[in-house]
Design a protein around this motif. Structure first.
Motif, short mmCIF file in Angstrom:
data_model
loop_
_atom_site.label_atom_id
_atom_site.label_comp_id
_atom_site.label_asym_id
_atom_site.label_seq_id
_atom_site.Cartn_x
_atom_site.Cartn_y
_atom_site.Cartn_z
N GLU A 251 -2.94 5.11 -15.21
CA GLU A 251 -3.21 4.06 -14.23
C GLU A 251 -1.90 3.50 -13.67
O GLU A 251 -1.78 3.24 -12.48
N ASP A 252 -0.91 3.31 -14.54
CA ASP A 252 0.32 2.66 -14.10
C ASP A 252 1.34 3.61 -13.51
O ASP A 252 2.17 3.21 -12.69
N PHE A 253 1.34 4.86 -13.96
CA PHE A 253 2.45 5.75 -13.56
C PHE A 253 2.00 7.00 -12.83
O PHE A 253 2.85 7.84 -12.48
N GLY A 254 0.71 7.17 -12.60
CA GLY A 254 0.22 8.29 -11.80
C GLY A 254 0.83 9.62 -12.21
O GLY A 254 0.65 10.05 -13.36
N PRO A 255 1.57 10.29 -11.31
CA PRO A 255 2.09 11.62 -11.62
C PRO A 255 3.11 11.64 -12.77
O PRO A 255 3.43 12.71 -13.29
N PHE B 11 -10.03 -0.93 -6.39
CA PHE B 11 -9.21 -0.95 -7.61
C PHE B 11 -7.94 -1.75 -7.32
O PHE B 11 -7.33 -1.61 -6.26
N ALA B 13 -4.45 -2.96 -9.77
CA ALA B 13 -3.79 -3.09 -11.08
C ALA B 13 -3.30 -4.53 -11.23
O ALA B 13 -2.78 -5.13 -10.29
N HIS B 36 -1.16 2.00 -5.68
CA HIS B 36 -0.63 0.87 -6.45
C HIS B 36 0.50 1.24 -7.39
O HIS B 36 1.28 0.37 -7.80
N THR B 37 0.60 2.52 -7.77
CA THR B 37 1.59 2.89 -8.80
C THR B 37 3.03 2.68 -8.33
O THR B 37 3.93 2.57 -9.16
N THR B 40 4.40 -0.53 -9.99
CA THR B 40 4.13 -0.79 -11.41
C THR B 40 5.18 -1.68 -12.08
O THR B 40 4.83 -2.63 -12.78
N ARG B 63 -7.29 4.61 -6.45
CA ARG B 63 -8.56 4.55 -7.17
C ARG B 63 -9.62 3.77 -6.42
O ARG B 63 -10.72 3.55 -6.96
N LEU B 175 2.91 12.00 -5.32
CA LEU B 175 2.05 10.87 -4.96
C LEU B 175 1.53 11.03 -3.53
O LEU B 175 0.34 10.84 -3.26
#
Lengths: 427, 264
Positions: A251-255, B11, B13, B36-37, B40, B63, B175
């Motif tokens: 969720e936080d870092f994707g790839p 979604f 975060a 959103h990533t 982070t 998401r 991404l």
């Protein structure tokens, strides 16, 4: 405009001239720890809320240069370096799976990897089914509901089986699991596994990438393409992790989820970090990787030709030879060459093998490959000695099999050395 | 955090923290084709330092469900719906690239809902070159390549990234690849066609900070001149040796610039 090329990345990837001293070479940051500028920064870095280095077991600027550089050469989203190639394999496997998980692996493996999968991981509840890398359907048949990984080497050791990466990757992906490949013998110069569908690449940096036999190291590189969320099989990456404030890595870092978990849990808890000094030594090797690999391949071709025409040699297993079972696949996957580690069968079995090895003057008899210097070993009695008879047979390792790692010496000197030893082996 | 808005899953975060009534709120809005990533580090920081911190996935990205909205104005309206759905009286909006336009337009549409604006990699107008638009329209990977090469300072393409072991060029590429299928084109087209930016800038009197990359070739600092002139007393920070992908190129410099903007 275009992306920086292979040679440019080999020399500059991951590094900028030192902002304080102007040092052009990557400095060796020989320090355990890094001073925080303020308490707020300190707590935030522990919470993965700020960037930077805390402690060299988890990250270090010299090691970071190497990690970024190899990731750049492979086309990966990043990399985590480890104390050895075996530490890298352990780190990657344990980042992905728990007890009760299962691996489907090629049986054509480096002996240490075979040992890890056969004897060590089962003690922690991780089982492996070994299959013939030349039979992609065997990978498919061996997959179970609890399978979490398909594993192989790009070129098998020591018999040079070439993996049909695209087909095996498709089988792994159909089962919603990643394909992890040990690409030590091919290096990113000869083969980029991500371009053919692999998801994670392992290197023993000790070998061709370091290239000079002076430093042990390993690395895990992630393509960033495997969809951990969609797979639903990797709770280490898709569920809250209490070890760091319930972080959900995907969720936080994707790839970059896999890499962050490997570093923040694996290096932190297992501790098999690469030292900055070893990272520095290995970086010197990376700078000349392309030049060295071309010369390794050129020398190997001359030696293969010599051996293939010598009466003391029963057969040579090098994929560029038309008789090799993976010749056509190798032409497609490895147009720059099939590396410089291969084996051959000596007439006369174990006794002839001993005479041959003891007669060599330029080749060094030792347990390593990928050095600038030429190396030789008898796998059945050394690197693969802990495999039982069945496993040896499966891996195609006979009593008379000799493995060479061809170095960068004058090729005529290597050919003369081999011819002399071959002659003596038969008298 | 997931909930339903306008019949679609949204979604956002929250740095793994629950939203707390009474705390100031900051909402991070990503750029074209991203999610959103990209926020982070910042989201986790603000969530642990006295804020309700929210990094939202705009419709059709990351998401969140649905399809990408076709204009900056629609995205801004959607963002204001999002703020209302969370029962937030006011939020600081921090937007990067396309997200900066969405934040600016949202502040223009509902100034009282916005506490302050921080616009990163911003320019008005934000035209997108025809070859890039064309490549994105056909879901051609060339669109990703163009963005990667123009968005990162050359030094960043080679590396020296402060987040250990991450190759930001390839990481950002992955991404964008996730959003290549129709999303990127919709976002780039929305940026290209947005023509209310200067009107919006003249119409807001919230505190505004612009954070720009000195070597940004997607939205070069000179291209922000009209925006800066249209805003009333905008504070401008220019990050040396930094391109458009400043959140990953220089996260610590961005962090400190953000902190200064919040502590004014």
């Amino acid at each position: 405009m275009k992306y920086p090329g292979f040679d440019t990345i080999s020399l500059h990837g991951g590094q900028r001239p030192d902002p304080v001293t102007g040092a052009r070479a990557a400095p060796i940051y020989q320090t355990t720890s890094f001073v925080f500028r303020e308490t707020d920064q300190a707590s935030s870095m522990f919470d993965m809320a700020r960037s930077g280095h805390v402690y060299s077991r988890i990250s270090n600027p010299t090691v970071g240069v190497l990690e970024e550089r190899i990731a750049g050469l492979e086309g990966g989203t990043g990399a985590v370096a480890a104390a050895s190639g075996m530490a890298a394999i352990h780190l990657a496997v344990c980042t992905l799976m728990d007890g009760g998980s299962h691996i489907v692996s090629s049986h054509a493996l480096y002996g240490g990897t075979h040992n890890l999968f056969s004897y060590t991981l089962p003690r922690f509840g991780i089982e492996t089914t070994f299959v013939d890398p030349r039979d992609p359907d065997a990978f498919k048949r061996a997959i179970r509901p609890e399978t979490r990984l398909v594993y192989a080497e790009t070129i098998g050791n020591p018999r040079c089986e070439v993996l049909d990466i695209e087909t095996v990757a498709g089988i792994a992906h159909d089962a919603q699991v990643p394909l992890m490949l040990d690409s030590t013998l091919t290096t990113p110069y000869l083969l980029k596994p991500f371009e053919h569908g692999a998801d994670i690449v392992i290197h023993s940096l000790t070998k061709f990438i370091g290239g000079h036999g002076v430093a042990i190291g390993g690395i895990v590189v992630d393509s960033g393409r495997f969809d951990w969320d969609n797979s639903g099989k990797f709770k280490t990456l898709t569920e809250p992790y209490p070890g760091i404030l319930d972080i959900d890595f995907a969720e936080d870092f994707g790839p970059d989820a896999f890499l962050h978990r490997a570093r923040r849990e694996g290096l932190r808890d297992f501790g098999a970090a690469l030292s900055p000094a070893n990272a520095f030594y290995i970086l010197q090797g990376v700078e000349t990787l392309a030049l060295r690999m071309d010369k390794h391949v050129a020398n190997t071709r001359k030696i293969v030709e010599c051996l293939d025409n010598n009466e003391a040699v029963e057969y040579v297993t090098y994929p560029e030879l038309p008789a090799h079972g993976d010749h056509e696949l190798a032409k497609k996957l490895l147009p720059r060459g099939c590396g410089s580690v291969f084996s051959f069968e000596l007439a006369g079995g174990r006794a002839a093998g001993r005479k041959f090895i003891e007669s060599l003057k330029v080749f060094s008899h030792l347990a390593n490959v990928g050095d600038a210097k030429s190396l030789v070993i008898h796998p059945a009695s050394t690197t693969h000695s802990r495999m039982d008879d069945d496993a040896l047979k499966q891996a195609g390792i006979s009593e008379g099999l000799v493995r060479l790692s061809v170095g960068l010496e004058d090729p005529d000197d290597l050919v003369d050395d081999l011819k002399r030893a071959l002659y003596r082996s038969q008298i | 955090m997931e909930f339903e808005l306008n019949n679609q899953i949204v979604f956002a975060a929250t740095g793994r923290e629950d939203l707390v009534p009474g705390l100031p709120t900051v909402i991070f809005i990503h750029g074209a084709g991203l999610d959103h990533t990209v926020w982070t580090l910042f989201n986790r920081y603000y969530a642990r330092n006295g804020y309700n911190s929210i990094a939202v996935d705009l419709p059709g990205r990351g998401r969140s469900g649905g399809v990408p909205l076709s204009s900056i104005e629609e995205n801004a309206r959607w963002l204001l719906d999002f703020i209302r759905a969370l029962k937030l009286e006011q939020a600081a909006l921090v937007g990067h690239s396309m997200g900066s336009l969405v934040a600016l337009e949202a502040a223009y549409q509902a100034q009282a809902a916005v506490e302050r604006l921080v616009l990163l990699g911003a320019a008005v107008p934000m035209p997108v070159a025809d070859p890039l638009l064309h490549a994105a329209r056909t879901n051609d990977h060339g669109a990703v390549d163009m963005i990667m090469l123009y968005s990162h300072a050359y030094a960043s393409q080679l590396g020296g990234n402060p987040v250990a072991g991450i190759n930001i060029l390839n990481s950002n590429m992955r991404l964008l690849e996730r959003g290549l299928e129709n999303v990127l084109y919709a976002d780039l087209k929305a940026c290209h066609e947005y023509d209310n930016g200067l009107v919006a800038a003249r119409g807001v009197d919230n505190p505004v900070t612009l954070i720009l990359g000195e070597e940004d070739r997607m939205t070069p600092p000179p291209q922000a001149t009209d925006l800066i002139n249209a805003l009333d007393n905008a504070k401008v920070e220019i990050l040396p040796e930094c391109g458009h992908m400043m959140l990953s190129e220089q996260p610590e410099a961005v962090h400190r610039a953000l902190a200064r903007s919040f502590h004014e």
